[in-house]
Enzyme design. Sequence first.
Site, mmCIF file in Angstrom:
data_model
loop_
_atom_site.group_PDB
_atom_site.id
_atom_site.type_symbol
_atom_site.label_atom_id
_atom_site.label_comp_id
_atom_site.label_asym_id
_atom_site.label_seq_id
_atom_site.Cartn_x
_atom_site.Cartn_y
_atom_site.Cartn_z
ATOM 1 N N ASN A 150 0.798 -1.226 0.000
ATOM 2 C CA ASN A 150 0.000 0.000 0.000
ATOM 3 C C ASN A 150 0.832 1.278 0.000
ATOM 4 O OD1 ASN A 150 0.264 -1.565 2.531
ATOM 5 N ND2 ASN A 150 -0.351 0.338 3.510
ATOM 6 N N GLN A 178 -4.847 -4.032 -1.988
ATOM 7 C CA GLN A 178 -4.406 -2.981 -2.907
ATOM 8 C C GLN A 178 -4.377 -3.446 -4.367
ATOM 9 O OE1 GLN A 178 -4.023 0.184 -2.475
ATOM 10 N NE2 GLN A 178 -4.140 0.255 -0.246
ATOM 11 N N CYS A 324 0.133 5.464 9.176
ATOM 12 C CA CYS A 324 -1.137 5.958 8.628
ATOM 13 C C CYS A 324 -2.061 6.463 9.727
ATOM 14 C CB CYS A 324 -1.814 4.874 7.797
ATOM 15 S SG CYS A 324 -1.659 3.228 8.452
#
Length: 384
Positions: A150, A178, A324
Amino acid sequence: MKVIYLDNNATTRTADEVVAEMLPYFTERYGNPSSMHYFGGEVAKAIEQARERVAALIGADPREIVLTGCGSESDNAAIRSAVDLLPERKKIVTSRIEHPAILGPARYFEDRGYEVTYLGVDSDGRLDLAEAAAVIDDNTAIVSVMWANNETGTILPVEEIGRLAKEHGALFHCDAVQAAGKVPVDLRNSTIDYLSMSAHKFHGPKGVGVLYIRRGTPFAPFLIGGHQEHNRRAGTENAASIVGLGKAAELAHGYVEVEQTQVRALRDRMESALLANCRDAHRNAAAEPRLPNTSSISFDYIEGESVLLSLSDLGICASSGSACTSGSLEPSHVLRALGVPFTRVHGSLRLSLSVFTTGEEIDFVVEQLPPIVERLRALSPFGH
Ligand SMILES: *Cc1c(COP(=O)(O)O)cnc(C)c1O
C-alpha cells in the site's frame, strides 16, 4: 475549494453507480436476508448476485467468497483460522512490509508463544525467495504475504511464495486489498488458499470486505453465532454495502484496463516531472512490477507532514511516510524495511491516483509541489 484527491490507497471515492445500487437497501428493501418471507428473500438474492460479481472479478467460485466487515477482518480471520486448524504448528511466516491488519495478529500470536518470521525486502521492495524457502518449514501454520504494498505499490511474487507454503503443508494467505481493481487477480490455478479484499479500496463503500477461501481449504470462523455465510461469518449481512461491493467488483474489470493505461501514464508523468523539478528528491521502490497508481517520493531536508499540510491548503490530499494513524509520527515500517534512511523516511510523500484522476489535476500538483518543497527547505533548520 476543489479537492484533488491523491490518497486513493487510503480509500477511494465511492462510484456513483455503486451508491445508486445501494440506496434501495437503506429504504424499501430492508428485509433480513435470513428471513423465510419473500421480502427477506429478495435481499438474499441481491447478496448472492454480489457474491457472483466478486467471484467473477477474481476467477473464483461464488461459494469460495465470504463477505466480511472489512479488509482487516479478512486478514485477521485468515491468520486465526490457520492457527486454530493447525495447532501443532507453531510458526507464522509473513513479511516486514505487511499492513498492520497482518502485523497486528502476527504480533498477537508472537506474544502467545508463536515463532513469527518477518521476511525482509531489498531497497526495491523485493522479497528474497531464497530466504522464504529457508524459513518456511513443516512447523509453519500459515504464510501471509501481500499481493501489492500500500505504501510503495510493489507487487510481490505471491504465487512463488504460495508454492513454498504448499511444499510444507502450510496454509497460504494473500492480502490483495491494494491489488483488486488495479491489476488482474485470477485465482484459477493459484497457490493461494485465503485472499483478502476490501470494497472501499476499489470505489465501493467502506465497511465491507471479502475473504476468499479456496474450495477444499478448511476454515475456522472468526465470528461465531448465526448461520450466515454458510457458517463462516456470523452476523446479519450488511446488505446495502454488500450490494455496493458487488457493483464495485463488476466495475473493477474496467478499472483494471484504465489503471494499466491512463492511470499509469499520469503517474509516470507526475513522477518524472517532480523528480526533474525538485532537487534532492528520490523515488522509493519504483522497480517494476508495481501498481500503476502509486508513487512514493522522498524529499531530503524536510518533513513529509509539512508538505502534506501545505498541499492540504491547496485542496491536494496525499499521505506521508509516517504511520497511517494520523497524529502519530512513527516512521513508516515499510520504508524502514526498504532501508530508506531515517531522515528520508520523514521526508516522504505517497501520492496514489485513481481512475477518476485527471491530467489537469496532475498538472496542478506538478506545478504546486516544487515551490512548496523549496519554501519548506528555506525554513528548515537543516538548510539546503
Ligand atoms: C486498507 C488496507 C487494509 C485494510 O482494509 P480495511 O477495509 O480498511 O480494514 C488491509 N491491507 C491493505 C494492504 C490495505 O491497503
